[in-house]
Design a protein around this motif. Structure first.
Motif, PDB file in Angstrom:
ATOM      1  N   GLN A   1      59.622 -69.089  65.711  1.00  0.00           N
ATOM      2  CA  GLN A   1      60.280 -69.603  64.515  1.00  0.00           C
ATOM      3  C   GLN A   1      61.579 -70.337  64.833  1.00  0.00           C
ATOM      4  N   SER A   2      62.015 -71.144  63.895  1.00  0.00           N
ATOM      5  CA  SER A   2      63.318 -71.798  63.995  1.00  0.00           C
ATOM      6  C   SER A   2      64.399 -70.766  63.687  1.00  0.00           C
ATOM      7  N   PRO A   3      65.656 -71.019  64.081  1.00  0.00           N
ATOM      8  CA  PRO A   3      66.742 -70.072  63.760  1.00  0.00           C
ATOM      9  C   PRO A   3      66.830 -69.768  62.267  1.00  0.00           C
ATOM     10  N   ALA A   4      66.644 -70.811  61.432  1.00  0.00           N
ATOM     11  CA  ALA A   4      66.727 -70.605  59.981  1.00  0.00           C
ATOM     12  C   ALA A   4      65.628 -69.672  59.486  1.00  0.00           C
ATOM     13  N   MET A   5      64.419 -69.817  60.027  1.00  0.00           N
ATOM     14  CA  MET A   5      63.315 -68.969  59.591  1.00  0.00           C
ATOM     15  C   MET A   5      63.468 -67.546  60.116  1.00  0.00           C
ATOM     16  N   VAL A   6      64.035 -67.389  61.300  1.00  0.00           N
ATOM     17  CA  VAL A   6      64.307 -66.037  61.804  1.00  0.00           C
ATOM     18  C   VAL A   6      65.251 -65.320  60.841  1.00  0.00           C
ATOM     19  N   LEU A   7      66.291 -66.024  60.400  1.00  0.00           N
ATOM     20  CA  LEU A   7      67.236 -65.430  59.447  1.00  0.00           C
ATOM     21  C   LEU A   7      66.531 -65.070  58.139  1.00  0.00           C
ATOM     22  N   HIS A   8      65.685 -65.963  57.668  1.00  0.00           N
ATOM     23  CA  HIS A   8      64.978 -65.728  56.400  1.00  0.00           C
ATOM     24  C   HIS A   8      64.051 -64.517  56.490  1.00  0.00           C
ATOM     25  N   TYR A   9      63.312 -64.410  57.562  1.00  0.00           N
ATOM     26  CA  TYR A   9      62.338 -63.334  57.710  1.00  0.00           C
ATOM     27  C   TYR A   9      63.000 -61.975  57.923  1.00  0.00           C
ATOM     28  N   THR A  10      64.207 -61.959  58.439  1.00  0.00           N
ATOM     29  CA  THR A  10      64.820 -60.686  58.837  1.00  0.00           C
ATOM     30  C   THR A  10      66.063 -60.332  58.037  1.00  0.00           C
ATOM     31  N   LYS A  11      66.336 -61.066  56.951  1.00  0.00           N
ATOM     32  CA  LYS A  11      67.615 -60.870  56.258  1.00  0.00           C
ATOM     33  C   LYS A  11      67.778 -59.457  55.694  1.00  0.00           C
ATOM     34  N   THR A  12      66.687 -58.857  55.195  1.00  0.00           N
ATOM     35  CA  THR A  12      66.795 -57.514  54.619  1.00  0.00           C
ATOM     36  C   THR A  12      67.117 -56.481  55.686  1.00  0.00           C
ATOM     37  N   VAL A  13      66.335 -56.460  56.755  1.00  0.00           N
ATOM     38  CA  VAL A  13      66.562 -55.473  57.806  1.00  0.00           C
ATOM     39  C   VAL A  13      67.843 -55.774  58.577  1.00  0.00           C
TER      40      VAL A  13
END
Length: 334
Positions: free
Chosen positions: A304-316
């Motif tokens: 994933q791109s850095p932005a998508m990593v942030l999006h996918y993991t924001k809750t945890v």
């Protein structure tokens, strides 16, 4: 430019020049007028050795058939093409003999509003209709796209989340090692890849203890080590096909539609309808963050791109950082 400046059978439309001759298919010129490339196109059309095909009736059935043969449709990803097909068939079913050139903006809005109780269907059908009518413009059948600018229904979008551990445990309890459903889940969670890439995995992709993957959507090439739990599931799987996940006959890869329905049956049985197949990709990214991986390490697995990593993991990520922050407070006060 005036019509008298154009060669025979060439007409100016709002979006370009078209060759239009009775009994011949309408064709849009790709080159700028009066350039050598334009005259070459014009000459090729006139000197075509094959007898020109008669123009078909300009109805939605013909428009959909023409679109399905076009490069625009053929460039779609297989999963997207399957989705589009449902709506294209829907249009043919309700407007087969209607003339797309007669469709007005109010007709598009009426079609959208007729499915107001199904906002996802209404919005997706509007998107496909927008593409289809743009193709209609390119064919020279009409001058403007009546679906362009028509707003979609606004709906409260539920953020996708990773499966809770309790539901992962329930899934594993319902799908023992050796089943296709269990193998699919372990591949998705263990590699963090999209379902389309997982369904295309082959036994030959396993090299040096990991999967060699070329992502369909991004084109990225990855090597992903195999986790112990995934390895035990692979060891128990039958190897009667080049594909790891096969159809019922074992002759080809498991289709997205078949896999999705099989997993939905399990989700319904264990009360996990709020969590879908794609949520397993969230599980992979979140587990990596919980293990202390930075964004670059997460991306090395998921692609994933850095932005998508942030999006996918924001809750945890918030939970992990809150634990770190509170631990720092404890250490400060003692």
């Amino acid at each position: 430019m005036a019509k008298r400046e154009l060669p025979r059978h060439v007409y100016k439309q709002r979006n370009g020049l078209y060759f239009q001759r009775r009994g011949w298919p309408s064709q849009k010129f790709q080159s700028e007028f009066a350039t050598p490339e334009f005259w070459r196109e014009y000459s090729d059309i006139l000197s075509c050795k094959e007898a020109p095909k008669r123009v078909v009736s300009r109805n939605f059935r013909a428009l959909v058939e023409h679109y399905r043969k076009s490069p625009r449709y053929k460039r779609l990803k297989p999963r997207t093409a399957l989705d589009y097909d449902k709506y294209l068939d829907f249009f043919v079913g309700i407007m087969a003999d209607a003339n797309p050139a007669a469709m007005k903006r109010k007709d598009v809005i009426r079609l959208r509003d007729a499915n107001a109780e199904k906002p996802y269907f209404a919005n997706y059908s509007l998107r496909v209709l927008r593409v289809l009518m743009e193709h209609c413009v390119d064919l020279g059948w009409r001058e403007s796209n009546p679906a362009k600018g028509v707003a979609e229904f606004k709906s409260a979008k539920k953020e996708r989340e990773p499966w809770p551990q309790s539901l992962l445990d329930a899934f594993r309890a319902n799908c023992p090692v050796g089943t296709r459903e269990r193998l699919l889940m372990e591949l998705c969670v263990g590699t963090g890849q999209r379902i389309g890439d997982v369904l295309e995995m082959r036994w030959s992709d396993i090299q040096e203890g990991g999967f060699v993957i070329r992502q369909n959507k991004t084109g990225k090439e990855l090597w992903i080590p195999i986790l112990p739990e995934l390895q035990s599931t692979l060891d128990a799987a039958s190897r009667h096909s080049v594909f790891i996940l096969t159809n019922e006959r074992g002759t080809n890869s498991w289709s997205y539609r078949g896999a999705s329905q099989a997993i939905r049956n399990i989700r319904q049985a264990i009360g996990a309808l709020d969590y879908d197949i794609h949520s397993w990709r969230y599980n992979a990214a979140c587990e990596l963050v919980e293990a202390g991986c930075g964004d670059d390490l997460v991306a090395s697995v998921t692609g994933q791109s850095p932005a998508m990593v942030l999006h996918y993991t924001k809750t945890v990520r918030q939970k992990v950082r809150a634990l770190q922050a509170q631990q720092m407070r404890i250490e400060q006060n003692h």
